[in-house]
Enzyme design. Sequence first.
Site, PDB file in Angstrom:
ATOM      1  N   HIS A 199     -13.913   9.212  50.456  1.00 16.00           N
ATOM      2  CA  HIS A 199     -15.453   8.640  50.650  1.00 16.00           C
ATOM      3  C   HIS A 199     -16.232   9.306  51.519  1.00 16.00           C
ATOM      4  CE1 HIS A 199     -13.487   5.392  48.191  1.00 16.00           C
ATOM      5  NE2 HIS A 199     -14.349   5.129  47.961  1.00 16.00           N
ATOM      6  N   GLU A 446     -10.130   1.631  36.948  1.00 12.22           N
ATOM      7  CA  GLU A 446      -9.678   2.640  37.791  1.00 12.22           C
ATOM      8  C   GLU A 446      -8.310   2.720  38.377  1.00 12.22           C
ATOM      9  OE1 GLU A 446     -11.569   1.920  41.407  1.00 12.22           O
ATOM     10  OE2 GLU A 446     -11.594  -0.402  41.365  1.00 12.22           O
ATOM     11  N   ASP A 470     -10.627   6.860  41.631  1.00 10.67           N
ATOM     12  CA  ASP A 470      -9.389   6.236  41.562  1.00 10.67           C
ATOM     13  C   ASP A 470      -8.590   6.580  40.472  1.00 10.67           C
ATOM     14  OD1 ASP A 470      -9.167   5.412  44.117  1.00 10.67           O
ATOM     15  OD2 ASP A 470     -10.489   3.711  43.941  1.00 10.67           O
ATOM     16  N   CYS A 517     -19.084   5.645  36.542  1.00 12.02           N
ATOM     17  CA  CYS A 517     -19.754   5.359  38.136  1.00 12.02           C
ATOM     18  C   CYS A 517     -19.122   6.543  38.978  1.00 12.02           C
ATOM     19  CB  CYS A 517     -19.676   4.101  38.350  1.00 12.02           C
ATOM     20  SG  CYS A 517     -18.377   3.094  38.747  1.00 12.02           S
TER      21      CYS A 517
END
Length: 580
Positions: A199, A446, A470, A517
């Site tokens: 992240h 995910e 993920d 996304c």
Amino acid sequence: MSIQVFGLPVSRGVAIGRAVLVASSRVDVAHYYVEAQAVEHEVERLRHARDAVAQELMLLKEEVPEDAHAELVALLDVHLMLLHDDSLAEATKQWVRERHYNAEWAIAAQLEVVARQFDEMEDEYLRERKADVEQVAERLLLALGRAAALQPEALKPRDFAGEDPLVLVANDISPADMLQFKRSVFTGFVTDVGGRTSHTAIVARSMDIPAVVGAREASRLVRQDDWLVIDGDAGVLIVNPSPIVLEEYRFRQRQCELERARLDRLRHTPCVTLDGQAVELLANIELPADAPTALASGAVGVGLFRTEFMFMNREGRLPDEEEQFEGYRQAVAGLKGLPVTIRTVDIGADKPLDRMNVHELRHEHLLNPALGLRAIRWSLSEPEMFARQLRAVLRAAALGKVRLLIPMLAHVEEILRVKAAIAEAQESLARQGLAHGRVELGAMIEVPAAALMMPVFLRHFDFVSIGTNDLIQYTLAIDRADETVSHLYDAWHPVVLQLVHQVITQAQQAGKPVCVCGEMAGDPDFTELLLAMGLRSFSMHPSQISLIKQRVLRTDTRTLRARLAATLASDRPQDTWAGG
């Protein structure tokens, strides 16, 4: 002497500037800039902290038993001497006065300088005194933590206009700290650890600044104020480059700026393929204030609002319903009628909350938080917090088009509990007479289990979004934040592509919208492949939208279909697709 350090490229482009080191410490250190009028206040904080530590050490000396070893008193004397030594005391004040570092950062920066000096000493005994300096510095940091301090949120970044550009170098930077730097002065950053889809890397791309992670020894090899070049395309850090190399990279930097300016002209061009297929390009955002940037980038909405960043850097205090509602209202207003997809808080793994420390202390044996209490699992374990967030989202939905996205679902029981929580939030708002709207409900795909039970998900949800980061991590059992296994993180893995294709196909057959996304959506290497799979909705960092739009505008999907079947059947999809 010029050296090169190799890492992983995570955000493209070239950054040139002087090094700012964020030293790692066993004590958490806040890093922020203080404004000119606050400088002397920070110096005063340093003085108070030094006096407090000196008093502590003097009291310890007085309490030493008479029969204690003489070296114990001598050690305390050494610490007192170091505490008042100019190399620590005066130099630390200089970081505050000259660089406008806050007091904690100034101590950490000077500790880095002094520690290196000890490392270079030939005498082994003197080298070992570095530990004493570290202990004194940590006492100072603890003393500062106990004292009342200016809060970073109340301060604005310094205006460094006219000064050398700066590059951040650290062992690691948490996503929460990245947000502290988001609108600051850094033109790029380098970390020792991390992976392409950690992240921290994702936030770097959203900042649209060059970055290299997983550079292992970078923070040890780089010194404060070294000249650095970050090659974000190749994943290379050049320390103290030669004049020729520096000029070459400055030329490349100018070329990147020209290319970015050319792409910016596509921002408001309708996104349609050569064969007339309309494609929706959405933006991923972290904070409500990012909404205008998304709109300016040409996005036709927000496909992913990562609400967890509203929960960070708050010293364990969670945002209440009113604060969340205001944030979501701001995002909805900033999109001026375009849809906003709000994901419920995705806390855990590499995005821990301050208040989760208690849980982590109870579970010190837990080595892989990616498989623990995170995302919807955490939300369902905190029903009051979850109810506040749902109520705030529903209230914002009265003001515009809002979609609600649930992360990391894998069980029917979780789906039913989420829907029940939403129904209860709606009923409670109705009882109070508070305006609220209906939201389209979506699920993040995910976890492989979710991808494999799509028919069940499609019965319960209005839309699905594929979180490729993920999905790849859990499919391949690769911790995406761990640079030691990052070479095994493979978005081109045959099973990953088959799962993505399967989700897109089943959603379309059910007449349900589907979006990607994850990072794959903003990677131009995958644009044509995803279009071939039938994807017509991409959500990415605003900085990537023009680049992906350029790819879409140049694509004829009719020519891609024949290549898709061969690619999905291949053991080496990347080679097959490239050679198709």
